[in-house]
Design a protein around this motif. Sequence first.
Motif, PDB file in Angstrom:
ATOM      1  N   ALA A 256       0.796  -1.298  -0.009  1.00 49.59           N
ATOM      2  CA  ALA A 256      -0.095   0.063   0.035  1.00 49.59           C
ATOM      3  C   ALA A 256       0.773   1.282   0.058  1.00 49.59           C
ATOM      4  CB  ALA A 256      -0.863  -0.037   1.218  1.00 49.59           C
ATOM      5  N   VAL A 257       2.091   1.063   0.581  1.00 53.70           N
ATOM      6  CA  VAL A 257       2.833   2.420   0.585  1.00 53.70           C
ATOM      7  C   VAL A 257       3.142   2.847  -0.773  1.00 53.70           C
ATOM      8  CG1 VAL A 257       5.284   3.035   0.967  1.00 53.70           C
ATOM      9  CG2 VAL A 257       4.006   1.776   2.690  1.00 53.70           C
TER      10      VAL A 257
ATOM     11  N   ALA B 102      -3.421  -2.861  -3.175  1.00 54.65           N
ATOM     12  CA  ALA B 102      -2.320  -3.793  -2.659  1.00 54.65           C
ATOM     13  C   ALA B 102      -2.807  -5.062  -3.154  1.00 54.65           C
ATOM     14  CB  ALA B 102      -1.935  -3.515  -1.352  1.00 54.65           C
ATOM     15  N   GLU B 103      -4.147  -5.420  -2.519  1.00 58.70           N
ATOM     16  CA  GLU B 103      -4.736  -6.693  -2.875  1.00 58.70           C
ATOM     17  C   GLU B 103      -4.401  -7.420  -4.283  1.00 58.70           C
ATOM     18  OE1 GLU B 103      -8.391  -7.465  -1.339  1.00 58.70           O
ATOM     19  OE2 GLU B 103      -7.810  -6.417   0.573  1.00 58.70           O
ATOM     20  N   ALA B 104      -4.813  -6.484  -5.303  1.00 57.73           N
ATOM     21  CA  ALA B 104      -4.749  -6.591  -6.702  1.00 57.73           C
ATOM     22  C   ALA B 104      -3.083  -6.849  -6.976  1.00 57.73           C
ATOM     23  CB  ALA B 104      -5.341  -5.684  -7.476  1.00 57.73           C
TER      24      ALA B 104
ATOM     25  N   HIS C  97      -3.153   6.542  -5.033  1.00 58.83           N
ATOM     26  CA  HIS C  97      -4.425   6.620  -4.241  1.00 58.83           C
ATOM     27  C   HIS C  97      -4.227   7.472  -2.911  1.00 58.83           C
ATOM     28  CE1 HIS C  97      -6.380   3.429  -7.024  1.00 58.83           C
ATOM     29  NE2 HIS C  97      -5.061   2.849  -6.839  1.00 58.83           N
ATOM     30  N   GLY C  98      -5.071   8.467  -2.660  1.00 61.41           N
ATOM     31  CA  GLY C  98      -4.807   9.216  -1.708  1.00 61.41           C
ATOM     32  C   GLY C  98      -5.352   8.636  -0.529  1.00 61.41           C
ATOM     33  N   GLU C  99      -6.422   7.897  -0.441  1.00 59.59           N
ATOM     34  CA  GLU C  99      -7.099   7.247   0.712  1.00 59.59           C
ATOM     35  C   GLU C  99      -6.646   5.926   1.233  1.00 59.59           C
ATOM     36  OE1 GLU C  99     -11.432   7.163  -0.044  1.00 59.59           O
ATOM     37  OE2 GLU C  99     -11.521   9.426  -0.129  1.00 59.59           O
ATOM     38  N   ARG C 100      -6.376   5.767   2.310  1.00 57.27           N
ATOM     39  CA  ARG C 100      -5.734   4.471   2.741  1.00 57.27           C
ATOM     40  C   ARG C 100      -6.634   3.240   2.331  1.00 57.27           C
ATOM     41  NH1 ARG C 100      -2.301   2.063   6.209  1.00 57.27           N
ATOM     42  NH2 ARG C 100      -2.811   0.551   7.341  1.00 57.27           N
ATOM     43  N   ALA C 101      -7.726   3.432   2.548  1.00 57.09           N
ATOM     44  CA  ALA C 101      -8.733   2.174   2.160  1.00 57.09           C
ATOM     45  C   ALA C 101      -8.471   1.762   0.603  1.00 57.09           C
ATOM     46  CB  ALA C 101     -10.166   2.508   2.270  1.00 57.09           C
ATOM     47  N   ALA C 102      -8.472   2.800  -0.312  1.00 56.26           N
ATOM     48  CA  ALA C 102      -8.359   2.523  -1.550  1.00 56.26           C
ATOM     49  C   ALA C 102      -6.826   1.969  -1.949  1.00 56.26           C
ATOM     50  CB  ALA C 102      -8.381   4.004  -2.565  1.00 56.26           C
TER      51      ALA C 102
ATOM     52  N   ALA D 250       3.016  -1.422  -7.494  1.00 57.04           N
ATOM     53  CA  ALA D 250       1.750  -0.626  -7.010  1.00 57.04           C
ATOM     54  C   ALA D 250       1.614   0.892  -7.057  1.00 57.04           C
ATOM     55  CB  ALA D 250       1.705  -0.624  -5.455  1.00 57.04           C
ATOM     56  N   THR D 251       2.636   1.345  -7.816  1.00 55.02           N
ATOM     57  CA  THR D 251       2.788   2.792  -8.201  1.00 55.02           C
ATOM     58  C   THR D 251       2.263   2.946  -9.595  1.00 55.02           C
ATOM     59  OG1 THR D 251       5.043   2.788  -9.077  1.00 55.02           O
ATOM     60  CG2 THR D 251       5.154   3.147  -6.800  1.00 55.02           C
ATOM     61  N   GLN D 252       1.741   1.886 -10.191  1.00 58.10           N
ATOM     62  CA  GLN D 252       1.324   1.908 -11.626  1.00 58.10           C
ATOM     63  C   GLN D 252       2.676   2.496 -12.751  1.00 58.10           C
ATOM     64  OE1 GLN D 252      -2.594   3.531 -11.805  1.00 58.10           O
ATOM     65  NE2 GLN D 252      -3.169   2.433 -10.027  1.00 58.10           N
TER      66      GLN D 252
END
Length: 247
Positions: free
Chosen positions: A98-99, A115-117, A105-110, A150-152
């Motif tokens: 998620a880091v 991160a799961e994907a 993604h600015g929101e932690r939940a997003a 995760a940074t795309q």
Amino acid sequence: MLVVHQVSKSFGGLKAVRDVSLSVQAGTLTALIGPNGAGKTTLFALLSGFLQPDQGRIEFLGEDITGEPPHANARRGMTRTFQIVQPFAAQTVRENIAVGAHLQHGERAAALRAAEAVAARVGLAAQLDKPASDLTVAGRKRLELARALATQPRLLLLDEVLAGLNPQEIQEMIPVVRGLVDDGVTVLMIEHVMQAVMNLAEHVWVLAQGQLIAHGSPQEVTRHPQVVEAYLGHGTAARLRAQGGAA
């Protein structure tokens, strides 16, 4: 996608990178190989902005990014991994990934959902809630790859993602890396595992003592006399040529 023009970097009297020019085409997997101390990781640091070149120019997606900091280059779509993996040991695999996801993604939940994907892409889906400190060497390598993914990124710089893995782990990681390109990520990888280079790379650049000495297909560069000498030394290379001539 990436064009490097006569880039150089010195540390005191040591010329780590000398007038290097190379290019990486979009949608490809390109390898950067060479003996230990050739300047490969220094070149990665220059491309990604962790070091500033003494001279030369670096272009990414048609834009001059010479001297731009790493976070700016990451936002443009260029991300790198590191040879020495240093996860946040007290955090879970999910939180570590998620880091990287927070760049988009600015929101932690997003970021946690993203991160799961990403974990699923690199084979870590079953270990999302495990502390990073509990991962094997192979698991930490996958986590380092996942954090970068995760940074795309549009261009991913992989620094010896296979180092320290056993033969079976290498075989399991090769399709993961190949899948990145299939998903549209362009890859430039530093690698010493020639089995992986031969299986993955479409084009190879060879660095020795800070200078490019050859480039071409994996088959072409492994037959190049200067490449053989750089890896084996002049004496061994000469004996091999003599044996070949005698045959």
